[in-house]
Design a protein around this motif. Structure first.
Motif, PDB file in Angstrom:
ATOM      1  N   ASN A  54       0.824  -1.221   0.000  1.00  0.00           N
ATOM      2  CA  ASN A  54       0.000   0.000   0.000  1.00  0.00           C
ATOM      3  C   ASN A  54       0.858   1.271   0.000  1.00  0.00           C
ATOM      4  O   ASN A  54       0.562   2.230   0.696  1.00  0.00           O
ATOM      5  CB  ASN A  54      -0.966   0.021   1.187  1.00  0.00           C
ATOM      6  CG  ASN A  54      -1.984  -1.091   1.120  1.00  0.00           C
ATOM      7  OD1 ASN A  54      -2.378  -1.519   0.031  1.00  0.00           O
ATOM      8  ND2 ASN A  54      -2.409  -1.579   2.266  1.00  0.00           N
ATOM      9  N   GLY A  55       1.940   1.241  -0.775  1.00  0.00           N
ATOM     10  CA  GLY A  55       2.791   2.423  -0.917  1.00  0.00           C
ATOM     11  C   GLY A  55       3.755   2.655   0.234  1.00  0.00           C
ATOM     12  O   GLY A  55       4.447   3.667   0.261  1.00  0.00           O
ATOM     13  N   SER A  56       3.830   1.751   1.183  1.00  0.00           N
ATOM     14  CA  SER A  56       4.714   1.931   2.339  1.00  0.00           C
ATOM     15  C   SER A  56       5.701   0.774   2.427  1.00  0.00           C
ATOM     16  O   SER A  56       5.339  -0.392   2.235  1.00  0.00           O
ATOM     17  CB  SER A  56       3.882   1.990   3.628  1.00  0.00           C
ATOM     18  OG  SER A  56       4.731   1.993   4.751  1.00  0.00           O
ATOM     19  N   TRP A  57       6.959   1.107   2.714  1.00  0.00           N
ATOM     20  CA  TRP A  57       7.995   0.087   2.899  1.00  0.00           C
ATOM     21  C   TRP A  57       8.049  -0.376   4.343  1.00  0.00           C
ATOM     22  O   TRP A  57       8.399  -1.502   4.626  1.00  0.00           O
ATOM     23  CB  TRP A  57       9.361   0.631   2.486  1.00  0.00           C
ATOM     24  CG  TRP A  57       9.467   0.924   1.035  1.00  0.00           C
ATOM     25  CD1 TRP A  57       9.404   2.135   0.440  1.00  0.00           C
ATOM     26  CD2 TRP A  57       9.634  -0.021  -0.010  1.00  0.00           C
ATOM     27  NE1 TRP A  57       9.527   2.009  -0.920  1.00  0.00           N
ATOM     28  CE2 TRP A  57       9.674   0.681  -1.222  1.00  0.00           C
ATOM     29  CE3 TRP A  57       9.756  -1.404  -0.064  1.00  0.00           C
ATOM     30  CZ2 TRP A  57       9.827   0.072  -2.451  1.00  0.00           C
ATOM     31  CZ3 TRP A  57       9.922  -2.020  -1.290  1.00  0.00           C
ATOM     32  CH2 TRP A  57       9.952  -1.289  -2.471  1.00  0.00           C
ATOM     33  N   GLY A  58       7.778   0.529   5.265  1.00  0.00           N
ATOM     34  CA  GLY A  58       7.861   0.203   6.680  1.00  0.00           C
ATOM     35  C   GLY A  58       8.341   1.408   7.457  1.00  0.00           C
ATOM     36  O   GLY A  58       8.380   2.534   6.950  1.00  0.00           O
ATOM     37  N   THR A  59       8.713   1.180   8.709  1.00  0.00           N
ATOM     38  CA  THR A  59       9.121   2.263   9.590  1.00  0.00           C
ATOM     39  C   THR A  59      10.361   1.844  10.365  1.00  0.00           C
ATOM     40  O   THR A  59      10.501   0.683  10.758  1.00  0.00           O
ATOM     41  CB  THR A  59       7.989   2.591  10.590  1.00  0.00           C
ATOM     42  OG1 THR A  59       6.784   2.818   9.856  1.00  0.00           O
ATOM     43  CG2 THR A  59       8.300   3.824  11.406  1.00  0.00           C
ATOM     44  N   ALA A  60      11.247   2.822  10.598  1.00  0.00           N
ATOM     45  CA  ALA A  60      12.439   2.594  11.416  1.00  0.00           C
ATOM     46  C   ALA A  60      12.327   3.466  12.650  1.00  0.00           C
ATOM     47  O   ALA A  60      11.774   4.565  12.609  1.00  0.00           O
ATOM     48  CB  ALA A  60      13.688   2.944  10.629  1.00  0.00           C
ATOM     49  N   SER A  61      12.843   2.964  13.772  1.00  0.00           N
ATOM     50  CA  SER A  61      12.756   3.700  15.026  1.00  0.00           C
ATOM     51  C   SER A  61      14.126   3.745  15.688  1.00  0.00           C
ATOM     52  O   SER A  61      14.857   2.752  15.701  1.00  0.00           O
ATOM     53  CB  SER A  61      11.746   3.023  15.958  1.00  0.00           C
ATOM     54  OG  SER A  61      11.594   3.772  17.146  1.00  0.00           O
TER      55      SER A  61
END
Length: 179
Positions: A54-61
């Motif tokens: 859905n257009g997102s690779w993911g998130t980094a924190s």
């Protein structure tokens, strides 16, 4: 007479036999993960483990040592292509941090600790200065003032008068006094 130790020969034989077994136990290629690097006060992470959903690779924190969960850290959305995704945090204070990458499908791509070093204190270095346009003003006294012709003629006249006065004084001194 040459003799070799049987213990040394048997140790080398065991090592040679164990080498192929040890190499077979190591996986041929490492699995997907993350790579974290620092440059000054910027921390960056790259991975190739995530897929776009859905257009997102993911998130980094980015978590400090006092933070315990992904949601408590400074979160940045991954950007990139199908071969490489990345994220970066700027103005990170010195200390030890943990970077966690969670892909858009909910899987964890990897976790890695990183140490951000304090910024080096600025040092004064000599700055280059412009060269004189007429070269070095060396010579008698190293004067850097450009005197006019009148000043030079007046100085030459004073030097000449001084030489004549010295000659006159020395000549008068050599004469015997007559009474």
């Amino acid at each position: 007479m040459r003799s070799s130790s049987p213990v040394l020969r048997s140790g080398l034989t065991v090592a040679a036999a164990a080498l192929p077994l040890a190499l077979a136990a190591v996986p041929a290629a490492a699995g997907p993960g993350i790579s974290v690097s620092t440059t000054g006060s910027t921390v960056s992470v790259t991975t190739s483990a995530c897929t776009q959903i859905n257009g997102s690779w993911g998130t980094a924190s980015l978590l400090t040592s006092s933070q315990g969960s992904f949601a408590q850290g400074r979160q940045v959305t991954l950007s990139g292509t199908s071969t490489s995704q990345s994220a970066a945090w700027s103005n990170v204070a010195s200390g030890t941090y943990t970077v966690i990458v969670i892909c858009s499908d909910g899987t964890t791509a990897g976790t890695q600790s990183v140490v951000v070093s304090p910024a080096p204190s600025p040092t004064r270095s000599p700055s280059p200065s412009a060269s004189p346009s007429r070269g070095v003003m060396g010579g008698a006294g190293g004067s850097a003032t450009d005197y006019g012709t009148v000043t030079l003629v007046a100085g030459g006249t004073l030097v000449g008068i001084g030489l004549l006065a010295t000659g006159w004084y020395l000549r008068r001194r050599n004469r015997p006094y007559r009474l």
